[in-house]
Design a protein around this motif. Structure first.
Motif, mmCIF file in Angstrom:
data_model
loop_
_atom_site.group_PDB
_atom_site.id
_atom_site.type_symbol
_atom_site.label_atom_id
_atom_site.label_comp_id
_atom_site.label_asym_id
_atom_site.label_seq_id
_atom_site.Cartn_x
_atom_site.Cartn_y
_atom_site.Cartn_z
ATOM 1 N N GLU A 94 0.810 -1.092 -0.188
ATOM 2 C CA GLU A 94 -0.008 -0.108 0.093
ATOM 3 C C GLU A 94 0.815 1.183 0.028
ATOM 4 O O GLU A 94 0.408 2.323 -0.562
ATOM 5 N N HIS A 95 2.062 1.224 0.488
ATOM 6 C CA HIS A 95 2.783 2.312 0.547
ATOM 7 C C HIS A 95 3.892 2.463 -0.782
ATOM 8 O O HIS A 95 3.867 3.870 -1.126
ATOM 9 N N LEU A 101 2.694 3.081 -9.586
ATOM 10 C CA LEU A 101 1.973 3.165 -10.570
ATOM 11 C C LEU A 101 1.462 4.541 -11.166
ATOM 12 O O LEU A 101 1.450 4.517 -12.301
ATOM 13 N N ILE A 102 1.914 5.418 -10.478
ATOM 14 C CA ILE A 102 1.626 6.696 -10.998
ATOM 15 C C ILE A 102 2.666 7.218 -12.125
ATOM 16 O O ILE A 102 2.553 7.571 -13.136
ATOM 17 N N LYS A 135 -7.158 -1.738 -2.299
ATOM 18 C CA LYS A 135 -7.832 -0.474 -2.115
ATOM 19 C C LYS A 135 -7.244 0.532 -3.122
ATOM 20 O O LYS A 135 -7.777 1.295 -3.994
ATOM 21 N N VAL A 136 -6.035 0.571 -2.830
ATOM 22 C CA VAL A 136 -4.868 1.383 -3.688
ATOM 23 C C VAL A 136 -4.970 0.874 -5.263
ATOM 24 O O VAL A 136 -5.303 1.929 -6.130
ATOM 25 N N ASP A 180 8.265 -5.327 -10.657
ATOM 26 C CA ASP A 180 7.916 -5.103 -9.271
ATOM 27 C C ASP A 180 7.165 -3.769 -9.077
ATOM 28 O O ASP A 180 7.344 -2.747 -9.649
ATOM 29 N N ALA A 181 6.562 -4.111 -7.909
ATOM 30 C CA ALA A 181 5.444 -3.057 -7.212
ATOM 31 C C ALA A 181 6.400 -1.848 -6.735
ATOM 32 O O ALA A 181 5.821 -0.677 -6.515
#
Length: 353
Positions: A94-95, A101-102, A135-136, A180-181
């Motif tokens: 979440e952090h 992604l942006i 949620k993100v 990767d995230a």
């Protein structure tokens, strides 16, 4: 003879009776054989589970938070509908996920505005997160619409390898990129891998010029099996200088075992930035067994045994705080490398072509 003669002289060496030695040796042999049998059965079960997963009909779907409708998942066996799919595995991210992604969406939108033929989708695979990762992810679906951003919820944690496998099998791109995230590798480096993929594809077409479609049309990019692996090998000297000695020792040992398992060719198997054509992804991700850390090594192994050309490409990479790799992860990696050698080496795991 005195009473003291009933007790052994402590100065004399004590030897176990032959029968006791044989008993202990037999027990040790039985224990070793039992461990080997248990391990082989474990490897066999992985193969059986893979066979069931490979033939199972998927009932997965994407949730659209805007229309509240369920969108059926496509299959890797279907024709491509997008130019590229980006698969992002996420577990408790979440952090770190929002910033990555942006940056990714900004790049994709800018490129699609310039190149009209450039279409894309981003698949975020939530690997059983216990925080607000889903949620993100769904916030981005709301913003960019479900045709461009999709979320797969795995329910429980399976491992990075399984999350990527699920994303690959339900993607629509001619090219499929895993990343990767945490955004450790710049998404703009996609173009470096893309260039190499196109070069490999062209070379493959020239070598197999007779391989045309029955109707006389030439093979498309998605029909040719090639792969490009992002690499941090060029940063190794810098990493050795900054890491603690025991981490360097563990990494060197791990790389040696990887070399013995998958063979030479790819120096950095663990970089999370890899791209595949649709045809290559179809073969690789319907064969892959490992679900956690060493699925990357298995991909290299499978590429070699399936004859899929691969190339290693240097990428920009930076350390992002929040890594999930621990000492226990290294131990699990070594265990999975043994699984690869035993599973494929003994023919327990069959490679489907």
């Amino acid at each position: 003879m005195g009473w003291w003669s009933l007790f052994p002289d402590p100065r004399l060496p004590v030897s176990l009776p032959l029968s006791l030695s044989l008993l202990l040796s037999s027990l040790a042999l039985i224990l070793a054989l039992s461990i080997a049998a248990f391990f082989l059965e474990y490897v066999r079960k992985i193969g059986c589970r893979h066979s069931l997963e490979r033939t199972a009909v998927s009932d997965s779907f994407f949730e659209d938070p805007n229309s509240l409708k369920k969108v059926p998942c496509p299959s890797i066996c279907d024709p491509a509908e997008k130019y590229i799919s980006l698969i992002i595995p996420a577990f408790n991210e979440e952090h770190r996920l929002p910033e990555a992604l942006i940056e990714t969406m900004n790049y994709l939108q800018q490129r699609s505005a310039v190149e009209k033929s450039f279409s894309y989708e981003v698949l975020i695979v939530d690997d059983g997160s216990t925080d607000r990762t889903s949620k993100v992810a769904f916030d981005f679906v709301r913003k960019y619409k479900i045709d461009n951003v999709r979320v797969i919820l795995l329910g429980r944690n399976h491992g990075k390898g399984e999350a990527i496998r699920k994303g690959m099998l339900h993607s629509r791109g001619e090219l499929l990129l895993m990343l990767d995230a945490d955004g450790a590798t710049k998404v703009t480096d996609l173009e470096k891998l893309e260039t190499q993929i196109c070069a490999l594809t062209k070379k493959n077409k020239e070598l197999n010029s007779s391989a045309a479609m029955p109707n006389g049309l030439s093979l498309k990019l998605s029909d040719i099996e090639v792969a490009a692996f992002g690499s941090r090998a060029h940063l190794e000297k810098q990493a050795l200088a900054t890491r603690k000695w025991y981490r360097n020792f563990l990494m060197k040992g791990f790389h040696l075992v990887v070399l013995l398992t998958a063979g030479p060719g790819i120096r950095d198997t663990q970089c999370g930035f890899k791209i595949f054509t649709r045809a290559a992804a179809r073969k690789l991700f319907t064969n892959i067994r490992l679900k956690r850390w060493c699925f990357d090594v298995e991909l290299v192994y499978l590429c070699k045994h399936l004859g899929i050309p691969m190339v290693e490409v240097s990428v920009t990479w930076s350390e992002i705080p929040g890594s999930k790799v621990r000492l226990t992860s290294i131990i699990h990696m070594l265990f999975e490398l043994i699984l690869i050698r035993v599973g494929y080496g003994l023919g327990i795991w069959k490679i489907h072509t």
